[in-house]
Scaffold this motif. Sequence first.
Motif, PDB file in Angstrom:
ATOM      1  N   TYR A  60      30.165  31.714  32.052  1.00 20.64           N
ATOM      2  CA  TYR A  60      30.934  32.802  31.448  1.00 20.64           C
ATOM      3  C   TYR A  60      30.293  33.347  30.182  1.00 20.64           C
ATOM      4  N   GLU A 106      40.701  36.697  28.131  1.00 21.97           N
ATOM      5  CA  GLU A 106      41.048  36.155  29.445  1.00 21.97           C
ATOM      6  C   GLU A 106      42.554  36.220  29.619  1.00 21.97           C
ATOM      7  N   VAL A 116      45.160  34.723  39.205  1.00 16.56           N
ATOM      8  CA  VAL A 116      43.852  35.347  39.060  1.00 16.56           C
ATOM      9  C   VAL A 116      43.528  35.398  37.573  1.00 16.56           C
ATOM     10  N   ARG A 117      42.331  34.981  37.231  1.00 20.58           N
ATOM     11  CA  ARG A 117      41.879  35.073  35.842  1.00 20.58           C
ATOM     12  C   ARG A 117      41.084  36.371  35.687  1.00 20.58           C
ATOM     13  N   HIS A 129      35.600  41.258  34.823  1.00 19.89           N
ATOM     14  CA  HIS A 129      35.451  40.291  35.919  1.00 19.89           C
ATOM     15  C   HIS A 129      36.822  39.738  36.260  1.00 19.89           C
ATOM     16  N   GLN A 130      36.996  39.341  37.497  1.00 14.06           N
ATOM     17  CA  GLN A 130      38.222  38.660  37.892  1.00 14.06           C
ATOM     18  C   GLN A 130      37.907  37.701  39.041  1.00 14.06           C
ATOM     19  N   VAL A 131      38.610  36.591  39.054  1.00 13.04           N
ATOM     20  CA  VAL A 131      38.386  35.574  40.074  1.00 13.04           C
ATOM     21  C   VAL A 131      39.674  34.782  40.250  1.00 13.04           C
ATOM     22  N   ALA A 132      39.975  34.409  41.492  1.00 12.66           N
ATOM     23  CA  ALA A 132      41.125  33.556  41.759  1.00 12.66           C
ATOM     24  C   ALA A 132      40.943  32.230  41.010  1.00 12.66           C
ATOM     25  N   GLU A 133      41.971  31.817  40.313  1.00  8.97           N
ATOM     26  CA  GLU A 133      41.862  30.635  39.453  1.00  8.97           C
ATOM     27  C   GLU A 133      41.404  29.407  40.222  1.00  8.97           C
ATOM     28  N   ASP A 135      39.567  29.291  42.749  1.00 17.33           N
ATOM     29  CA  ASP A 135      38.223  29.460  43.311  1.00 17.33           C
ATOM     30  C   ASP A 135      37.133  29.299  42.258  1.00 17.33           C
ATOM     31  N   ARG A 136      37.521  29.115  41.013  1.00 17.20           N
ATOM     32  CA  ARG A 136      36.510  28.883  39.981  1.00 17.20           C
ATOM     33  C   ARG A 136      35.778  27.583  40.264  1.00 17.20           C
TER      34      ARG A 136
END
Length: 483
Positions: A60, A106, A116-117, A129-133, A135-136
């Motif tokens: 990040y 964030e 989702v973050r 940016h965004q990503v399913a929490e 899936d990190r």
Amino acid sequence: METVTTIRTVNAAAPRTERWYRAVWRWHFYAGLFCLPFVLWLSVTGGIYLFKPQIEGLLYAPFRDVASGPAPALAPATIAARAVAAVPGSVLHKYVLPEAKGDAVEVLVGQGTDEVRVWVHPQTGRVLHQVAEEDRLMRVVFRLHGELLAGNRGSALVETAACWTIVMLLTGLFLWWPRQTGGKLAGVVYPRLRRGRALFWRDIHAVTGLWISLGALFLIASGLPWANAWGDYFRDIRAVTGTLEGVQDWSAGSAADADRRAIADAGMRAMMAEHAEHGAQSAMTMPGGMMMAAPEAMTAPGEKALDAVVAQAQGLHFAAPVEVSPPMAEGALWQVRSQAENRPARDSAEISGDGRLVGVQRFGQRHWIDRAVGYGVAVHEGAWWGLANQLVNLAVLLGLVMLCLSSVVLWWRRRPDRVLGAPAAFAPLRHSWLLVALVFALALAMPLFGLSLALAAALEGAGKRLAPRLGAWMGWRSPRISS
């Protein structure tokens, strides 16, 4: 510590003749047989997770120090609104205070159990940016480590393996216990490296087991509160004894975490519905019959409150990262919680919607059991004492890997033909209240150990009758021999 091996005595000392030795060896063998793949898996995934701060720092890094120029930062409510808009159907779950002034903000938004973050530029409001929490990367590693990505069933399997690993380590220490050494430390506290391959591998296994057993037992014990079954058992005991206070500060498994997120999401949506109804009732009639919402109804739920709460939270100077969570019911308070990797640095606060600080709870004010678990988890994750803590834990994990590999080498070198190679039960071991008490104590402390032991005994009894060839291959006891 002769895990999964039929090693013969390779030194000049007399054969072991203690009454318990053969029985303990068999327990050690079968415990190791079951635990070995899990110990390898947990050591590898745990070793990766140890360095979570460094890994996420690299992942990040593009979202650090993104602000530029004299443009002012947007209000927290505006930033949160941009994050919610980026994920249709979502509501605000958590607002994370940026660690540095120029960092992207964030924001965790969600719908039901899904979160989702979202990283939002602090000046422009652009979603970076965004990503399913879940899936990190490090969340995936966390669930691989504790649940094998199989939810409660995976957690139960890992917990069972952890319980039997304790048995393996304790029995291994009994087998290692020195005798007739003449005061020599070779082969006891350090390996003999030039006495042939057989002795080399035996010493590597035994001496490694000696040095890492205490650390391994600590890692297992400090990890049990995360396990689904043992964690529930622990909470029930605390509830009965009146030592359960507040919300625990560690995960109770992915299923429990999902339930918690669903409850929070439902609470936020209920508040939004109440606010919308209030807005409709507060509508004002303008000249000409035009309807216009009252000023307070024009503001999205929590907008002004979020700005005020964030301003107050920033002045608390909690250890980063700090999460701000909206209330889940009308009249409830906003929650501010430090999520520092080093859990003894975690403090929390409650703030009203107008930004007034209602109360602060320091880590040192929590129940002593919560503090003990917090310290244990911090050491377990390598966060209590920085890099030194990480390296010590890594050494223990590498030692566990060495135990597993050396046990396979020892077994392979000494494996008999056409049988698994379990130590033979030569001398009968009659009923012993000491053995019963020890097994009962372990079963009481670790219920899944007791259940799995009963299941193993039932399978052995049925297998010897229904599949005698399998029983002979496994080295199960004959009806006249007890070990």
